[in-house]
Design a protein around this motif. Structure first.
Motif, PDB file in Angstrom:
ATOM      1  N   TYR A  18      11.467  -4.132  -9.000  1.00  0.00           N
ATOM      2  CA  TYR A  18      10.224  -4.728  -9.485  1.00  0.00           C
ATOM      3  C   TYR A  18      10.222  -6.260  -9.526  1.00  0.00           C
ATOM      4  CZ  TYR A  18      13.185  -3.668 -13.563  1.00  0.00           C
ATOM      5  OH  TYR A  18      14.239  -3.505 -14.415  1.00  0.00           O
ATOM      6  N   ASP A  19      11.251  -6.933  -8.987  1.00  0.00           N
ATOM      7  CA  ASP A  19      11.195  -8.390  -8.941  1.00  0.00           C
ATOM      8  C   ASP A  19      10.788  -8.861  -7.546  1.00  0.00           C
ATOM      9  OD1 ASP A  19      13.448  -7.965  -7.415  1.00  0.00           O
ATOM     10  OD2 ASP A  19      14.815  -9.069  -8.734  1.00  0.00           O
ATOM     11  N   ALA A  20      10.732 -10.186  -7.339  1.00  0.00           N
ATOM     12  CA  ALA A  20      10.275 -10.728  -6.061  1.00  0.00           C
ATOM     13  C   ALA A  20      11.165 -10.282  -4.916  1.00  0.00           C
ATOM     14  CB  ALA A  20      10.233 -12.256  -6.129  1.00  0.00           C
ATOM     15  N   ASP A  21      12.475 -10.234  -5.154  1.00  0.00           N
ATOM     16  CA  ASP A  21      13.398  -9.764  -4.126  1.00  0.00           C
ATOM     17  C   ASP A  21      13.141  -8.287  -3.822  1.00  0.00           C
ATOM     18  OD1 ASP A  21      15.504  -9.846  -2.323  1.00  0.00           O
ATOM     19  OD2 ASP A  21      17.049  -9.519  -3.847  1.00  0.00           O
ATOM     20  N   GLY A  22      12.908  -7.513  -4.867  1.00  0.00           N
ATOM     21  CA  GLY A  22      12.691  -6.076  -4.692  1.00  0.00           C
ATOM     22  C   GLY A  22      11.404  -5.744  -3.963  1.00  0.00           C
ATOM     23  N   VAL A  23      10.285  -6.432  -4.303  1.00  0.00           N
ATOM     24  CA  VAL A  23       9.011  -6.089  -3.665  1.00  0.00           C
ATOM     25  C   VAL A  23       8.960  -6.568  -2.215  1.00  0.00           C
ATOM     26  CG1 VAL A  23       7.757  -5.984  -5.850  1.00  0.00           C
ATOM     27  CG2 VAL A  23       7.784  -8.128  -4.560  1.00  0.00           C
ATOM     28  N   THR A  24       9.627  -7.698  -1.924  1.00  0.00           N
ATOM     29  CA  THR A  24       9.671  -8.140  -0.519  1.00  0.00           C
ATOM     30  C   THR A  24      10.582  -7.231   0.292  1.00  0.00           C
ATOM     31  OG1 THR A  24      11.368  -9.786  -1.164  1.00  0.00           O
ATOM     32  CG2 THR A  24       9.083 -10.559  -0.957  1.00  0.00           C
ATOM     33  N   SER A  25      11.680  -6.767  -0.295  1.00  0.00           N
ATOM     34  CA  SER A  25      12.565  -5.796   0.376  1.00  0.00           C
ATOM     35  C   SER A  25      11.811  -4.508   0.690  1.00  0.00           C
ATOM     36  CB  SER A  25      13.769  -5.465  -0.524  1.00  0.00           C
ATOM     37  OG  SER A  25      14.478  -6.605  -0.891  1.00  0.00           O
ATOM     38  N   THR A  26      11.070  -4.028  -0.315  1.00  0.00           N
ATOM     39  CA  THR A  26      10.302  -2.793  -0.153  1.00  0.00           C
ATOM     40  C   THR A  26       9.289  -2.941   0.981  1.00  0.00           C
ATOM     41  OG1 THR A  26      10.526  -2.350  -2.527  1.00  0.00           O
ATOM     42  CG2 THR A  26       8.822  -1.131  -1.340  1.00  0.00           C
ATOM     43  N   THR A  27       8.614  -4.073   1.004  1.00  0.00           N
ATOM     44  CA  THR A  27       7.592  -4.310   2.028  1.00  0.00           C
ATOM     45  C   THR A  27       8.193  -4.305   3.426  1.00  0.00           C
ATOM     46  OG1 THR A  27       6.300  -5.628   0.468  1.00  0.00           O
ATOM     47  CG2 THR A  27       5.822  -5.933   2.806  1.00  0.00           C
ATOM     48  N   ILE A  28       9.314  -4.996   3.609  1.00  0.00           N
ATOM     49  CA  ILE A  28       9.943  -5.062   4.933  1.00  0.00           C
ATOM     50  C   ILE A  28      10.380  -3.667   5.387  1.00  0.00           C
ATOM     51  CG2 ILE A  28      12.053  -5.796   6.126  1.00  0.00           C
ATOM     52  CD1 ILE A  28      11.736  -8.514   4.846  1.00  0.00           C
ATOM     53  N   MET A  29      11.044  -2.925   4.497  1.00  0.00           N
ATOM     54  CA  MET A  29      11.538  -1.607   4.910  1.00  0.00           C
ATOM     55  C   MET A  29      10.387  -0.651   5.177  1.00  0.00           C
ATOM     56  SD  MET A  29      14.442  -0.183   5.601  1.00  0.00           S
ATOM     57  CE  MET A  29      15.702  -1.063   4.675  1.00  0.00           C
ATOM     58  N   PHE A  30       9.372  -0.678   4.322  1.00  0.00           N
ATOM     59  CA  PHE A  30       8.223   0.213   4.513  1.00  0.00           C
ATOM     60  C   PHE A  30       7.493  -0.104   5.811  1.00  0.00           C
ATOM     61  CE2 PHE A  30       3.596   0.831   3.926  1.00  0.00           C
ATOM     62  CZ  PHE A  30       3.573   2.224   3.855  1.00  0.00           C
ATOM     63  N   GLU A  31       7.225  -1.394   6.073  1.00  0.00           N
ATOM     64  CA  GLU A  31       6.483  -1.756   7.283  1.00  0.00           C
ATOM     65  C   GLU A  31       7.288  -1.464   8.544  1.00  0.00           C
ATOM     66  OE1 GLU A  31       4.973  -5.741   7.133  1.00  0.00           O
ATOM     67  OE2 GLU A  31       3.370  -5.213   5.716  1.00  0.00           O
ATOM     68  N   PHE A  38       8.195   3.572  -3.289  1.00  0.00           N
ATOM     69  CA  PHE A  38       8.136   3.737  -4.737  1.00  0.00           C
ATOM     70  C   PHE A  38       8.796   2.520  -5.382  1.00  0.00           C
ATOM     71  CE2 PHE A  38      10.315   4.893  -8.690  1.00  0.00           C
ATOM     72  CZ  PHE A  38       9.244   5.365  -9.448  1.00  0.00           C
ATOM     73  N   VAL A  39       8.066   1.891  -6.295  1.00  0.00           N
ATOM     74  CA  VAL A  39       8.636   0.769  -7.068  1.00  0.00           C
ATOM     75  C   VAL A  39       8.702   1.220  -8.518  1.00  0.00           C
ATOM     76  CG1 VAL A  39       8.394  -1.636  -7.741  1.00  0.00           C
ATOM     77  CG2 VAL A  39       7.621  -0.900  -5.477  1.00  0.00           C
ATOM     78  N   PRO A  40       9.886   1.252  -9.121  1.00  0.00           N
ATOM     79  CA  PRO A  40      10.023   1.745 -10.496  1.00  0.00           C
ATOM     80  C   PRO A  40       9.282   0.868 -11.492  1.00  0.00           C
ATOM     81  CG  PRO A  40      12.066   0.729  -9.757  1.00  0.00           C
ATOM     82  CD  PRO A  40      11.183   0.821  -8.556  1.00  0.00           C
ATOM     83  N   ASP A  41       8.895   1.465 -12.578  1.00  0.00           N
ATOM     84  CA  ASP A  41       8.277   0.756 -13.695  1.00  0.00           C
ATOM     85  C   ASP A  41       9.384   0.262 -14.618  1.00  0.00           C
ATOM     86  OD1 ASP A  41       7.217   0.622 -16.563  1.00  0.00           O
ATOM     87  OD2 ASP A  41       5.350   0.857 -15.434  1.00  0.00           O
ATOM     88  N   ARG A  42       9.389  -1.047 -14.892  1.00  0.00           N
ATOM     89  CA  ARG A  42      10.451  -1.657 -15.703  1.00  0.00           C
ATOM     90  C   ARG A  42      10.641  -0.922 -17.033  1.00  0.00           C
ATOM     91  NH1 ARG A  42      12.548  -7.033 -16.724  1.00  0.00           N
ATOM     92  NH2 ARG A  42      11.375  -7.836 -14.961  1.00  0.00           N
ATOM     93  N   PHE A  43       9.533  -0.489 -17.647  1.00  0.00           N
ATOM     94  CA  PHE A  43       9.609   0.056 -18.997  1.00  0.00           C
ATOM     95  C   PHE A  43       9.828   1.567 -19.003  1.00  0.00           C
ATOM     96  CE2 PHE A  43       6.718  -3.578 -18.708  1.00  0.00           C
ATOM     97  CZ  PHE A  43       7.466  -4.488 -19.427  1.00  0.00           C
ATOM     98  N   LYS A  44       9.281   2.248 -18.012  1.00  0.00           N
ATOM     99  CA  LYS A  44       9.425   3.701 -17.965  1.00  0.00           C
ATOM    100  C   LYS A  44      10.690   4.130 -17.226  1.00  0.00           C
ATOM    101  CE  LYS A  44       6.698   6.158 -15.230  1.00  0.00           C
ATOM    102  NZ  LYS A  44       7.539   7.067 -14.393  1.00  0.00           N
ATOM    103  N   ASP A  45      10.972   3.470 -16.104  1.00  0.00           N
ATOM    104  CA  ASP A  45      12.060   3.902 -15.233  1.00  0.00           C
ATOM    105  C   ASP A  45      13.329   3.065 -15.357  1.00  0.00           C
ATOM    106  OD1 ASP A  45      10.343   5.857 -13.968  1.00  0.00           O
ATOM    107  OD2 ASP A  45       9.411   4.191 -12.884  1.00  0.00           O
ATOM    108  N   GLY A  46      13.174   1.806 -15.818  1.00  0.00           N
ATOM    109  CA  GLY A  46      14.344   0.941 -15.876  1.00  0.00           C
ATOM    110  C   GLY A  46      14.760   0.470 -14.494  1.00  0.00           C
ATOM    111  N   TYR A  47      15.876  -0.241 -14.454  1.00  0.00           N
ATOM    112  CA  TYR A  47      16.363  -0.779 -13.181  1.00  0.00           C
ATOM    113  C   TYR A  47      17.147   0.271 -12.400  1.00  0.00           C
ATOM    114  CZ  TYR A  47      19.353  -3.141  -9.879  1.00  0.00           C
ATOM    115  OH  TYR A  47      20.016  -3.491  -8.720  1.00  0.00           O
ATOM    116  N   GLY A  48      16.962   0.283 -11.078  1.00  0.00           N
ATOM    117  CA  GLY A  48      17.777   1.108 -10.190  1.00  0.00           C
ATOM    118  C   GLY A  48      17.358   2.564 -10.169  1.00  0.00           C
TER     119      GLY A  48
END
Length: 781
Positions: A91-104, A116-126
């Motif tokens: 859910y951080d800038a590194d994570g969302v840009t990584s997700t975008t590159i791999m998905f595209e 799927f990007v986890p929710d910081r409060f519901k899912d936690g990190y990783g």
């Protein structure tokens, strides 16, 4: 003196003029830029030229990464078989840009893919076990993690045993036991020898994309730049080339979502640099994950719809504003705790609150460390929670993870590294946590090591700073971790034109004067220092970065201040005959020489401010530090000089308020003394409460003087005072008026007030600075 926030570290040795000229000629650089290169180890024409040349050869073969071939084979197999693939991001800038590159990338290759990007409060990190179980139930065949997964042993083991393969792509610290994944692509995998170990999560995802596409996908370089700068990884080697290239792509505005984000951020139609990412773009992408769901950020980065991009960008911008407000709100409450007497006495801080937003606690902890210089934990929970959850930030001298890891049994959850930790702890264990942290600070000798070092690239004279020289420095970028923006101590004649700027007047602007030119300087959040710079304009030293400022088509050098110090104690003359509430709004220690003065303004003082009342001898011996404001005027110039000589203030502001002006009233004449004495000898039982105005009218003497003489006569037993009524004592013992304590005090007050209230400002400040400098003598001259 006004101390610096950092310990300045200049280069250890001077560079020879021949060496400087050699680099200048070989690289066509200014002297300033050549010196920086040499001091950073690029001290030959070959090394310097190689550093400055952004060569595509810096991009290493992706198949040198551990398990890259396995990862590619499994992904390609899933594409061919039309298996369901999920990209599991962060859910951080590194994570969302990584997700975008791999998905595209997978989408471009025709995969049946979702993200799927986890929710910081519901899912936690990783990897989250519940989410992995859901993916298995939904028939997902292949999970590809980006910017996470290396520590997800349990969820990954569950996935594998239930028929779902997992390809891990990550860059975080490697645990002792690695997950049982189909492939682990990691730049620091044990036994593998990838040439550069400091790729970010998006850097690893980019490598996988390059391997799958069999080419370097330049259209992703903008995302690589954002994720790499946002994650504060090393900007050397491969990362430096990727970020430099990505900045060009980013400036061209090829990606619809990023163009919309640039527009709402005020960066439209301009050359984007790494600071724009670090201070503007990455914080906005991070904000979504901090107080919302970061999937919205991936949606922005992947959309081709201009209208949709504009809507999402505006929402993200508003979320970032909300994040700022939350940070300010929590910080304002937290700083009050930090400045309590108990916390001021501590080397470390454990700050707790109720209902504070979990997503901003790390930012608040960072701001508290910056404000106090103390390692800080900020924790929060609800009234009904049994646990508190939060984040910690540290200083270089204390490894926060190791400090807290010694009592691991205290925590429900705990993790982190040298400078930052995250933890969950039972409320009942907070006191033990505080003790653990404070003991670690003692072991680390934090009192001596508390000031963080600030490496400085050299000393530059004001007259050396030019537009071409600053443009040459830019060639050493992009700047970041391991290639910091050059910091210089600026050698100036003096500071001029000091003023406060900004909506709340909380920033500082001034000019640094050389022999031939003046250069503007900006110091954010330091508007409060204005009077100190004005008091000692020739004693100010600064460290800062050199930038270009373009206004109305005119480009000029500008210095962004990182730190400053003043070599003498600044004394700000604000002498007054009136005290008001606004005079007590500054964060300083307010010093009172009389308890009555303190009681007069007690309601003006906020609970968190520091106060010293020095009327008693015990308190008069206090040794005070920091910024001091002397509220009222002391009685004895000799005692005041002695007290001042024993203090160690950073800066002094003087009000020297005096309610009774002995200097203007003066001492009574012989005629006045005789006249008042004769009156009371001839008039018995005078009720001062009722008759004093009549006495004044009869004697034609000022009321204050009559009251003063009555007190002197009382002390000499010439009169007696009972219930406000004055009567003469028959045949009193003859004594000189000068032996009375009140008479002696008036003489001292007149001498003191003449020096402190009626001397010229320059004379007063010079005398006070001399007292401060005279640690042995400490007497008035």
């Amino acid at each position: 003196m006004l101390k610096s926030k950092f310990k300045w570290q200049l280069p250890k040795s001077d560079v020879s003029s021949d060496k400087i000229k050699e680099i200048m000629d070989a690289c066509q650089l200014s002297e300033i830029a050549a010196k920086v290169l040499i001091n950073r180890g690029y001290d030959t024409p070959e090394k310097a030229t190689k550093f400055l040349t952004l060569d595509p050869e810096a991009i290493h073969d992706p198949f040198l990464l551990h398990d890259m071939q396995k990862a590619v084979d499994r992904i390609q197999s899933a594409i061919v078989k039309n298996e369901k693939i999920v990209v599991y991001g962060d859910y951080d800038a590194d994570g969302v840009t990584s997700t975008t590159i791999m998905f595209e990338t997978l989408n471009e290759l025709g995969a049946n893919v979702d993200y799927f990007v986890p929710d910081r409060f519901k899912d936690g990190y990783g990897p989250n076990m519940a989410e992995y179980q859901q993916f298995v139930e939904n028939g997902v065949n292949l999970m590809v993690t980006v910017d996470n997964g290396i520590a997800g042993n349990e969820p990954i083991e569950y996935a594998v045993t239930h028929g779902m393969d997992v390809v891990v792509t990550d860059h975080h610290e490697l645990p002792e036991k690695l997950p049982n994944a189909t492939a682990i692509v990691h730049p620091r995998y044990p036994g593998a020898h990838y040439p550069f170990s400091d790729l970010s999560g998006v850097g690893v995802a980019f490598k996988v994309a390059s391997a799958l596409l069999d080419e370097v996908p330049e259209e992703f370089l903008d995302l690589v730049a954002i994720g790499t700068v946002g994650d504060l990884v090393s900007l050397t080697d491969e990362n430096r080339f990727l970020v430099a290239s990505g900045l060009k792509v980013l400036s061209e505005g090829q990606r619809v979502g990023l163009s919309a984000l640039l527009k709402v951020s005020g960066l439209e139609n301009r050359q984007i640099n790494e600071q724009d990412i670090g201070f503007t773009l990455a914080p906005r992408l991070n904000a979504v994950g901090r107080i919302g769901n970061a999937g919205e950020a991936v949606e922005l980065l992947t959309t081709f719809d201009d209208e949709k991009a504009e809507l999402i960008a505006k929402h993200i911008d508003s979320v970032n504003d909300q994040r700022k407000q939350l940070v300010d709100m929590v910080y304002n409450e937290a700083i009050l705790q930090a400045k309590s007497p108990e916390n001021l006495a501590r080397k470390t801080l454990v700050i707790t609150g109720i209902g504070w937003h979990q997503g901003v606690l790390g930012i608040v902890a960072s701001r508290l460390v910056e404000a106090t210089g103390k390692p800080t934990l900020v924790l929060s929970g609800s009234e009904t929670d049994t646990n508190l959850k939060g984040s910690g930030r540290s200083v270089e001298a204390l490894n926060l993870f190791e400090a807290l890891n010694t009592n691991r049994e205290l925590y429900v959850n705990f993790g982190g590294h040298h400078m930052a930790v995250g933890l969950t702890i039972a409320k009942e264990n907070v006191a033990a946590l505080q003790t653990t942290l404070e003991e670690a600070a003692t072991v680390a000798d934090l009192d001596k090591n508390q000031v963080s070092p600030l490496p400085i690239d050299g000393v530059v004279k004001v007259d050396q700073i030019t537009v071409p020289a600053i443009k040459d420095l830019a060639k050493l970028g992009p700047f970041g971790t391991d290639n910091p923006i050059p910091e210089f101590e600026i050698d100036s004649e003096k500071v001029t034109d000091v003023k406060q700027i900004g909506a709340n007047q909380d920033h500082l602007k001034f000019q640094l004067a050389g022999v031939k030119q003046k250069i503007d300087a900006i110091d954010f959040k330091e508007g409060k220092l204005m009077p100190y710079l004005q008091a000692l304009p020739e004693d100010v030293r600064v460290v800062g970065t050199l930038e270009l400022n373009t206004w109305r088509n005119q480009t000029k050098p500008q210095i962004m201040i990182k730190d400053l110090l003043i070599n003498a104690v600044p004394i700000v003359d604000k002498r007054t005959t009136r005290l008001s509430v606004k005079m007590f709004a500054t964060q300083t220690t307010y010093v009172f020489f009389h308890k009555k003065s303190y009681e007069k303004v007690q309601t003006y003082l906020k609970p968190e401010v520091q106060v010293a009342v020095l009327e008693d001898q015990e308190n008069f011996d206090l040794r005070l530090k920091g910024n001091l404001t002397l509220v009222d005027c002391p009685d004895s110039i000799t005692k005041f000089a002695d007290w001042l000589s024993k203090q160690s203030p950073d800066a002094l502001t003087v009000y020297f308020y005096q309610q009774n002006n002995a200097y203007l009233d003066g001492m009574p004449t012989r005629e006045q003394s005789a006249k008042v004495f004769k009156f009371f000898a001839n008039h018995q039982d005078i009720d001062l409460k009722k008759q004093l105005p009549d006495v004044v009218k009869h004697l034609h003497i000022d009321q204050n003087m009559i009251v003063f003489l009555i007190q002197v006569f009382f002390e000499l037993k010439f009169v007696k005072i009972e219930s406000g009524r004055v009567s003469s004592i028959p045949n009193p013992k003859p004594q000189k008026l000068s032996v009375a304590p009140t008479y002696q005090l008036r003489k001292q007050q007149i001498e003191t007030q003449e020096k402190l209230l009626y001397s010229k400002s320059a004379t007063l400040t010079a005398w006070m600075q001399a007292c401060l400098a005279d640690k042995n003598k400490g007497v008035a001259e």
